[in-house]
Design a protein around this motif. Structure first.
Motif, short mmCIF file in Angstrom:
data_model
loop_
_atom_site.label_atom_id
_atom_site.label_comp_id
_atom_site.label_asym_id
_atom_site.label_seq_id
_atom_site.Cartn_x
_atom_site.Cartn_y
_atom_site.Cartn_z
N ASN A 6 14.00 79.53 12.94
CA ASN A 6 15.05 78.50 12.83
C ASN A 6 15.13 77.63 14.08
N ILE A 10 14.88 73.58 14.39
CA ILE A 10 15.92 72.74 15.02
C ILE A 10 15.30 71.84 16.10
N LEU A 13 13.35 69.12 14.42
CA LEU A 13 14.25 68.12 13.85
C LEU A 13 14.78 67.17 14.92
N HIS A 14 14.98 67.70 16.10
CA HIS A 14 15.49 66.87 17.21
C HIS A 14 14.37 66.26 18.04
N LEU A 41 17.68 71.89 4.85
CA LEU A 41 19.04 72.34 5.06
C LEU A 41 19.55 71.90 6.44
N GLU A 42 18.70 72.13 7.46
CA GLU A 42 19.11 71.74 8.83
C GLU A 42 19.31 70.23 8.92
N ILE A 45 22.58 69.29 7.31
CA ILE A 45 23.74 69.60 8.17
C ILE A 45 23.93 68.47 9.19
N GLY A 46 22.82 68.05 9.80
CA GLY A 46 22.90 66.95 10.77
C GLY A 46 23.41 65.67 10.12
N ARG A 48 25.28 65.39 7.45
CA ARG A 48 26.70 65.51 7.09
C ARG A 48 27.59 65.37 8.32
#
Lengths: 176, 190
Positions: A6, A10, A13-14, A41-42, A45-46, A48
């Protein structure tokens, strides 16, 4: 096939992975449906979080700018620590204070000199005692007491003091 | 509190602060609001931040991000305030958006915008955000809402990139768990 952690997802993603690692993760994601689902999913979340922040966005409260500028004006008008020190050091304050301090410097030592108890030499007491003993030889109990107390303090007294005591005892014995 | 500037304020200094409020006041206020979770604290934090800008305006380096600079000021002020209140930030001051009781009855008039904001705040992510530690919430706001890089976040928060990374990982893990719980809830009821 080993799945992505995970934390790696993350960081990916960043866009915080090193180029080589980033490319390896991209290749893995293209081949691995499980990790793609977790990435989505990650990412959701970002998304949202951003959408919600946008929806909750507040305008600067009315009067905020004026309140800040009023505080700044008050702060600018207030004297700085240096200004306060300079104000305190102005002649109207400094001259009386210095004069009072000078007067105190002169008067206080004089006062302490006057207040000090008069210092009489030990010999004065011994001679007085000897004279008293000569006048009343039978009433002299204090000679012993006095000698005892003087001997007790001999360790802290000076040598001349002990000599004086010896002289006094000689006078006493002579008187008897 | 000791004041820093020894020299008197100049029109240039005042103009700098006024322009900063005009351009970045809203962003700063929203950042403060997301950190504190209530409008009263956000107002105080924003005002204090711009007073710091006024005092330290010469230390701002032209060409660098003003927003990063003031976010760093806000972050530090918020941290100081939390320490001062010994972690009782939320408990001491009620949230502006918390439902208010008026003698056991709801207020007669509910503003539609307030109602909308309240509904938004009841989202699971908002609840989850409030369950994070102050540092975790800061890093989520900076990384996911403001979209700063880890290095920029480290500069703003005054910590290492490693610390930013680990805080973000932990905060994201908690958010993920809470979101998954919310997703599973309707399926269980079916």
């Amino acid at each position: 096939m080993q799945h992505l952690g995970n934390d790696t997802i993350i960081d990916y993603l960043h866009r915080e992975l090193a180029p080589g690692e980033d490319a390896a993760v991209l290749m893995h994601l293209e081949a691995c449906a499980d990790c793609s689902v977790r990435l989505n999913l990650e990412s959701a979340i970002g998304g949202r979080l951003r959408a919600q922040a946008k929806a909750e966005e507040l305008d600067l409260p009315l009067g905020m700018r004026e309140a800040i500028m009023a505080r700044i004006a008050a702060e600018a008008a207030a004297p700085t620590p240096w200004e306060r020190l300079a104000a305190w050091l102005r002649p109207a304050v400094v001259v009386p204070v210095v004069a009072a301090a000078a007067l105190a410097a002169v008067l206080i030592p004089m006062g302490t000199q006057h207040a000090a108890a008069p210092t009489l030499p030990v010999m004065y007491y011994l001679e007085e005692h000897a004279a008293h003993a000569q006048e009343n030889p039978l009433a002299d109990r204090s000679a012993t007491v006095m000698m005892t107390s003087l001997e007790r303090t001999a360790s802290t007294e000076t040598v001349p003091m002990m000599q004086a005591v010896n002289a006094a005892s000689l006078v006493d014995s002579g008187a008897r | 509190m000791p004041r820093k500037p020894v020299e008197p304020s100049t029109p240039e200094q005042n103009a700098f602060v006024e322009r900063a409020i005009e351009q970045y006041g809203k962003a700063t206020y929203n950042f403060a609001y997301r950190l504190t979770g209530n409008e009263a604290d956000a107002r105080d934090l924003t005002q204090d931040a711009f007073i710091r800008v006024y005092r330290a305006w010469r230390s701002f380096q032209p060409g660098t991000s003003f927003l990063s600079w003031i976010y760093r000021i806000v972050t530090n002020l918020h941290r100081d305030e939390l320490r001062r209140r010994k972690g009782r930030f939320q408990e001491e001051i009620p949230e502006d958006n918390a439902p208010q009781e008026f003698g056991g009855q709801k207020p007669l008039a509910v503003h539609p915008i307030d109602d909308y904001v309240e509904r938004q705040l009841s989202e699971p992510l908002s609840r989850a955000l409030r369950r994070l530690s102050s540092e975790q919430r800061q890093v989520i706001i900076l990384a996911d809402i403001e979209e700063y890089s880890y290095q920029e976040i480290a500069d703003i928060m005054g910590c290492s990139i490693g610390t930013v990374r680990s805080r973000l990982h932990r905060a994201r893990a908690l958010l993920r768990r809470l979101v998954l719980q919310e997703q599973e809830r309707p399926q269980q009821t079916r």
